[in-house]
Design a protein around this motif. Sequence first.
Motif, PDB file in Angstrom:
ATOM      1  N   HIS A 197       0.845  -1.198   0.000  1.00  8.21           N
ATOM      2  CA  HIS A 197       0.000   0.000   0.000  1.00  8.21           C
ATOM      3  C   HIS A 197       0.879   1.245   0.000  1.00  8.21           C
ATOM      4  CE1 HIS A 197      -4.035   1.846   1.234  1.00  8.21           C
ATOM      5  NE2 HIS A 197      -3.199   2.882   1.260  1.00  8.21           N
ATOM      6  N   CYS A 198       0.880   1.949  -1.116  1.00  4.80           N
ATOM      7  CA  CYS A 198       1.564   3.242  -1.196  1.00  4.80           C
ATOM      8  C   CYS A 198       0.791   4.118  -2.175  1.00  4.80           C
ATOM      9  CB  CYS A 198       3.023   3.073  -1.630  1.00  4.80           C
ATOM     10  SG  CYS A 198       3.259   2.182  -3.189  1.00  4.80           S
ATOM     11  N   HIS A 199       1.182   5.392  -2.247  1.00  3.81           N
ATOM     12  CA  HIS A 199       0.480   6.348  -3.097  1.00  3.81           C
ATOM     13  C   HIS A 199       1.498   7.027  -4.007  1.00  3.81           C
ATOM     14  CE1 HIS A 199      -3.347   5.980  -0.909  1.00  3.81           C
ATOM     15  NE2 HIS A 199      -2.609   5.915   0.192  1.00  3.81           N
ATOM     16  N   LEU A 200       1.902   6.320  -5.036  1.00  6.88           N
ATOM     17  CA  LEU A 200       2.955   6.810  -5.911  1.00  6.88           C
ATOM     18  C   LEU A 200       2.506   7.961  -6.796  1.00  6.88           C
ATOM     19  CD1 LEU A 200       4.534   3.405  -7.002  1.00  6.88           C
ATOM     20  CD2 LEU A 200       5.273   4.935  -5.154  1.00  6.88           C
ATOM     21  N   THR A 248       0.090   0.692  -5.781  1.00  6.95           N
ATOM     22  CA  THR A 248      -0.229   2.107  -5.601  1.00  6.95           C
ATOM     23  C   THR A 248      -1.749   2.248  -5.554  1.00  6.95           C
ATOM     24  OG1 THR A 248       0.216   4.359  -6.371  1.00  6.95           O
ATOM     25  CG2 THR A 248      -0.078   2.666  -8.077  1.00  6.95           C
ATOM     26  N   ILE A 249      -2.225   2.941  -4.545  1.00  8.38           N
ATOM     27  CA  ILE A 249      -3.638   2.869  -4.159  1.00  8.38           C
ATOM     28  C   ILE A 249      -4.445   4.060  -4.665  1.00  8.38           C
ATOM     29  CG2 ILE A 249      -5.208   2.741  -2.196  1.00  8.38           C
ATOM     30  CD1 ILE A 249      -3.512   0.212  -2.585  1.00  8.38           C
ATOM     31  N   SER A 250      -5.595   3.751  -5.211  1.00  2.87           N
ATOM     32  CA  SER A 250      -6.535   4.761  -5.710  1.00  2.87           C
ATOM     33  C   SER A 250      -7.283   5.413  -4.542  1.00  2.87           C
ATOM     34  CB  SER A 250      -7.539   4.087  -6.642  1.00  2.87           C
ATOM     35  OG  SER A 250      -8.605   4.929  -6.979  1.00  2.87           O
ATOM     36  N   THR A 251      -7.448   6.730  -4.625  1.00  8.05           N
ATOM     37  CA  THR A 251      -8.229   7.448  -3.611  1.00  8.05           C
ATOM     38  C   THR A 251      -9.437   8.168  -4.215  1.00  8.05           C
ATOM     39  OG1 THR A 251      -6.780   9.403  -3.813  1.00  8.05           O
ATOM     40  CG2 THR A 251      -6.254   7.797  -2.077  1.00  8.05           C
ATOM     41  N   ARG A 252      -9.446   8.308  -5.538  1.00 10.40           N
ATOM     42  CA  ARG A 252     -10.577   8.868  -6.266  1.00 10.40           C
ATOM     43  C   ARG A 252     -10.738   8.076  -7.564  1.00 10.40           C
ATOM     44  NH1 ARG A 252      -8.220  13.584  -4.061  1.00 10.40           N
ATOM     45  NH2 ARG A 252      -9.709  15.033  -3.071  1.00 10.40           N
ATOM     46  N   VAL A 262      -3.216   6.935 -11.754  1.00 14.45           N
ATOM     47  CA  VAL A 262      -2.712   5.800 -10.982  1.00 14.45           C
ATOM     48  C   VAL A 262      -2.377   4.651 -11.933  1.00 14.45           C
ATOM     49  CG1 VAL A 262      -3.256   4.160  -9.143  1.00 14.45           C
ATOM     50  CG2 VAL A 262      -4.067   6.518  -8.980  1.00 14.45           C
ATOM     51  N   LEU A 263      -3.263   4.401 -12.858  1.00 15.61           N
ATOM     52  CA  LEU A 263      -3.043   3.339 -13.844  1.00 15.61           C
ATOM     53  C   LEU A 263      -1.804   3.613 -14.697  1.00 15.61           C
ATOM     54  CD1 LEU A 263      -6.438   2.174 -15.384  1.00 15.61           C
ATOM     55  CD2 LEU A 263      -4.638   0.751 -14.404  1.00 15.61           C
ATOM     56  N   ALA A 264      -1.576   4.871 -15.030  1.00 16.37           N
ATOM     57  CA  ALA A 264      -0.423   5.214 -15.859  1.00 16.37           C
ATOM     58  C   ALA A 264       0.875   4.792 -15.178  1.00 16.37           C
ATOM     59  CB  ALA A 264      -0.410   6.711 -16.152  1.00 16.37           C
TER      60      ALA A 264
END
Length: 270
Positions: free
Chosen positions: A8-11, A37-41, A48-50
Motif C-alpha cells: 500500500h503506497c500512493h505513488l 499504488t492505491i486509488s483514492t478517487r 494511478v493506472l499510468a
Amino acid sequence: MIRAIDSHCHLDFKELAADLPAVVKRAHAVGVDLMVTISTRVRELAQVLAIAEAYPGIYCSVGTHPHNAAEEPEITAAELVSLAQHPKVVAIGEAGLDYHYRHSPPADQAKSFRTHIEAARRTGLPLIVHSRDAEDDTASIIEQEMARGAFQTLLHCYSSRRNLAERGLKAGAYVSFSGILTFKNAAEIRDVARIVPLDRVLVETDAPYLAPPPHRGKVNEPAFLIHTLQALADLKDMPLERMASITNRNFFRLFGKVKAPASYVDLPAA
C-alpha cells in the motif's frame, strides 16, 4: 538480498510522483520489487493506472477514499467491477470510514464503503479498508456485509485498538502494518501485531506518509518498508528473511491477480 512487497503506497501523490523513477530505483535497491499504488478517487484512476502500466512490478487498486466519498457519490459497484477488469488493477479501494477528519459525512462514507464491498464481492479482489476513529462501525459493516456474501478484506495501515483486529480476523480479514509499528508511542499497535496470525499479516508504507525511524519526519517511500518489516520480525521473534517470506506469501495469496515474479518464486519456506 531479501525480497519484500509494499502492499500500500500512493505513488501518484506529488511528494513521490515528482521523482518517481528515483523512488522506484531506491526501492529496488533494497529488494522492494513489487508495490501496489492505491486509488483514492475513481475519477483520477487514469493517473494511478499510468504509473502501474509504466513499471512491471507496480500494480494498483480502484476506489474512493472515505475522505472523498462525498465527491464521488455516483460511483456504483458495477463501475468499479468494470474498471477492475484492467490487468493491473488488483484490489478494490481504499474505502472505509474515517471519523477523525470527517471530510465526508459518515452516511456518505458508509454508503461508499458498502458499494466497494459489493464490488469486492463480485470481483473476488481484496477490499482495502481504511478505518480511523471508527472501529465499531467499520467492524459492524464488515460483519453485516459478510453475512450477505463473502468477500476478501485487508485492514490497511492498522492504527485501531485490538477490538477491530479481533472482529476483522474473525471475519477472515488480513491485517497490514505500516511505519506506525516503529513509533515510540505505538505500544498498543505492537500488541495487536503480536496477536495477528502469521498467515494473515502484511506490511506496507502508506507512502508518502508515516515514515519510520530513522527517516521520521521525512517523505516516506517504498524503500523504507524494510524498517517496518524488521520491527514486525522482532515482534514475532524471527529473522528478517523469514518475516519477508511470510508476508510475501500472504500477499500473493490475498492479491491473487498478481503473478509472482521469478525473484519471488524460490523464496525460503515460511
